[in-house]
Scaffold this active site. Sequence first.
Site, PDB file in Angstrom:
ATOM      1  N   TYR A  54       0.812  -1.218   0.000  1.00  0.00           N
ATOM      2  CA  TYR A  54       0.000   0.000   0.000  1.00  0.00           C
ATOM      3  C   TYR A  54       0.848   1.271   0.000  1.00  0.00           C
ATOM      4  CZ  TYR A  54      -3.576  -3.337   1.650  1.00  0.00           C
ATOM      5  OH  TYR A  54      -4.412  -4.412   1.801  1.00  0.00           O
ATOM      6  N   HIS A 114       0.818 -11.645   1.498  1.00  0.00           N
ATOM      7  CA  HIS A 114      -0.295 -10.890   0.892  1.00  0.00           C
ATOM      8  C   HIS A 114      -1.135 -11.729  -0.075  1.00  0.00           C
ATOM      9  CE1 HIS A 114      -1.525  -6.481   0.107  1.00  0.00           C
ATOM     10  NE2 HIS A 114      -2.539  -7.263  -0.172  1.00  0.00           N
TER      11      HIS A 114
HETATM   12  N1  NAP Z   1      -5.497  -8.684   1.499  1.00  0.00           N
HETATM   13  C1  NAP Z   1      -5.835  -8.112   0.377  1.00  0.00           C
HETATM   14  O1  NAP Z   1      -5.458  -8.544  -0.729  1.00  0.00           O
HETATM   15  C2  NAP Z   1      -6.729  -6.896   0.419  1.00  0.00           C
HETATM   16  C3  NAP Z   1      -7.366  -6.458  -0.760  1.00  0.00           C
HETATM   17  C4  NAP Z   1      -8.206  -5.338  -0.661  1.00  0.00           C
HETATM   18  C5  NAP Z   1      -8.391  -4.682   0.541  1.00  0.00           C
HETATM   19  N2  NAP Z   1      -7.714  -5.124   1.653  1.00  0.00           N
HETATM   20  C6  NAP Z   1      -7.847  -4.391   2.939  1.00  0.00           C
HETATM   21  O2  NAP Z   1      -9.208  -4.176   3.241  1.00  0.00           O
HETATM   22  C7  NAP Z   1      -9.430  -2.788   3.466  1.00  0.00           C
HETATM   23  C8  NAP Z   1     -10.837  -2.442   3.159  1.00  0.00           C
HETATM   24  O3  NAP Z   1     -11.132  -2.716   1.785  1.00  0.00           O
HETATM   25  P1  NAP Z   1     -12.297  -1.940   1.065  1.00  0.00           P
HETATM   26  O4  NAP Z   1     -11.955  -0.495   1.043  1.00  0.00           O
HETATM   27  O5  NAP Z   1     -12.609  -2.598  -0.225  1.00  0.00           O
HETATM   28  O6  NAP Z   1     -13.497  -2.178   2.135  1.00  0.00           O
HETATM   29  P2  NAP Z   1     -15.014  -1.750   2.226  1.00  0.00           P
HETATM   30  O7  NAP Z   1     -15.244  -1.362   3.627  1.00  0.00           O
HETATM   31  O8  NAP Z   1     -15.870  -2.823   1.637  1.00  0.00           O
HETATM   32  O9  NAP Z   1     -15.169  -0.507   1.267  1.00  0.00           O
HETATM   33  C9  NAP Z   1     -14.759   0.768   1.629  1.00  0.00           C
HETATM   34  C10 NAP Z   1     -15.294   1.709   0.577  1.00  0.00           C
HETATM   35  O10 NAP Z   1     -16.722   1.770   0.709  1.00  0.00           O
HETATM   36  C11 NAP Z   1     -17.106   3.097   1.062  1.00  0.00           C
HETATM   37  N3  NAP Z   1     -18.024   2.990   2.190  1.00  0.00           N
HETATM   38  C12 NAP Z   1     -17.727   2.862   3.502  1.00  0.00           C
HETATM   39  N4  NAP Z   1     -18.852   2.804   4.237  1.00  0.00           N
HETATM   40  C13 NAP Z   1     -19.875   2.890   3.369  1.00  0.00           C
HETATM   41  C14 NAP Z   1     -21.286   2.904   3.513  1.00  0.00           C
HETATM   42  N5  NAP Z   1     -21.855   2.795   4.714  1.00  0.00           N
HETATM   43  N6  NAP Z   1     -22.047   3.019   2.389  1.00  0.00           N
HETATM   44  C15 NAP Z   1     -21.475   3.120   1.166  1.00  0.00           C
HETATM   45  N7  NAP Z   1     -20.135   3.127   0.961  1.00  0.00           N
HETATM   46  C16 NAP Z   1     -19.360   3.014   2.049  1.00  0.00           C
HETATM   47  C17 NAP Z   1     -15.863   3.856   1.442  1.00  0.00           C
HETATM   48  O11 NAP Z   1     -15.955   5.182   0.967  1.00  0.00           O
HETATM   49  P3  NAP Z   1     -15.964   6.452   1.987  1.00  0.00           P
HETATM   50  O12 NAP Z   1     -14.554   6.623   2.432  1.00  0.00           O
HETATM   51  O13 NAP Z   1     -16.446   7.557   1.101  1.00  0.00           O
HETATM   52  O14 NAP Z   1     -16.923   6.134   3.101  1.00  0.00           O
HETATM   53  C18 NAP Z   1     -14.767   3.107   0.697  1.00  0.00           C
HETATM   54  O15 NAP Z   1     -14.628   3.603  -0.624  1.00  0.00           O
HETATM   55  C19 NAP Z   1      -8.353  -2.095   2.624  1.00  0.00           C
HETATM   56  O16 NAP Z   1      -8.093  -0.778   3.044  1.00  0.00           O
HETATM   57  C20 NAP Z   1      -7.180  -3.017   2.894  1.00  0.00           C
HETATM   58  O17 NAP Z   1      -6.617  -2.708   4.160  1.00  0.00           O
HETATM   59  C21 NAP Z   1      -6.912  -6.222   1.624  1.00  0.00           C
END
Ligand code: NAP
Length: 295
Positions: A54, A114
């Site tokens: 990241y 990862h």
């Molecule tokens: N291990 C891996 O390969 C891997 C891959 C991907 C991700 N990850 C980890 O998982 C974390 C989270 O992933 P993700 O960002 O995809 O998770 P998520 O929680 O499913 O999605 C977050 C996104 O949704 C929006 N959001 C949050 N609350 C919301 C709501 N109540 N209604 C509508 N939209 C909402 C956020 O925007 P706003 O900021 O505008 O609220 C943000 O763009 C990453 O930061 C990373 O640390 C790991």
Amino acid sequence: MGIPIITLASGQKIPQVGFGIGVLGKKAYDPAMTEKIKLALKNGWRHFDAAEAYGTDPELADALAAFPDIPRSELYITSKVHTSKGIQNKDIESSLRKILAETKLDYVDLFLIHNPFFPENSLTLEEAWRQMEAVKEKGLTKEIGISNFRPVDIEKVWKIAKVKPVVNQIELHPYLLAAEQDTVDLCKKYNIQIASYSPLVPIGRHGKGPVNALSEELAKKYGVTSGQILLRWQIQHGFVAITSTADDARQKAQSDLQGFELSAEDVKKIDEAGATYYHRFFGWGAFKTEYHSVL
Ligand SMILES: NC(=O)c1ccc[n+]([C@@H]2O[C@H](COP(=O)([O-])OP(=O)(O)OC[C@H]3O[C@@H](n4cnc5c(N)ncnc54)[C@H](OP(=O)(O)O)[C@@H]3O)[C@@H](O)[C@H]2O)c1
């Protein structure tokens, strides 16, 4: 703070919902990320999900530095070795030492591989796991685990592991529960905790499927938000959820998860609606070809 704390197979305690600091294609220091993490700390979040890939470790360090009164023991920090750095260079310890230097931490609580899709001529999964065991032995991480591992990858590591992986972090939400059932079942058998990333896909990144309207309907019924409904669904399935939001109100609501409980019937309703639809947001690597459709 309404996030349950659960215990891993190793005995380590982990807050069941974590705050992700992942971004795609970051090039320069991002002050907005620092502010987002600072706001999360202010709103009571203590479990952060970082990764070598990241490039947000300096932002995490700066945000943590703004809260000197939070003891290290109250924080839970996960990080992950990057397949095209630590794995390609065949040196996981150097990757972790760089992560620790950039985050200004003495150790992480959980360190993950990862993903299992390693570059040509790099480490084998078995060699990588040996190196993971070595960094745990040196105290650079409290626990070790895996991410994006399919049953075939889990079995390879399980066979040779002296120290077993405690967590497998995978993309998991209602649209993937059916596709990931074999991985979920194997992890359950081996007592590997599932951590679900992108838990809010059905209402955020991909709002087109049937769980969007259902989450809204249940949000009205329980007097909460649709984000809380989907995170509560994760908790009641026994998963850890890794979510993220820059928004103050969402940060507050999505860490307030202990004041209500979904009925078993409503959990099943979400399962069933999710099973009628397939969507994988992070459809990269082998996932693209292996799981193109489960319907
Ligand atoms: N291990 C891996 O390969 C891997 C891959 C991907 C991700 N990850 C980890 O998982 C974390 C989270 O992933 P993700 O960002 O995809 O998770 P998520 O929680 O499913 O999605 C977050 C996104 O949704 C929006 N959001 C949050 N609350 C919301 C709501 N109540 N209604 C509508 N939209 C909402 C956020 O925007 P706003 O900021 O505008 O609220 C943000 O763009 C990453 O930061 C990373 O640390 C790991």
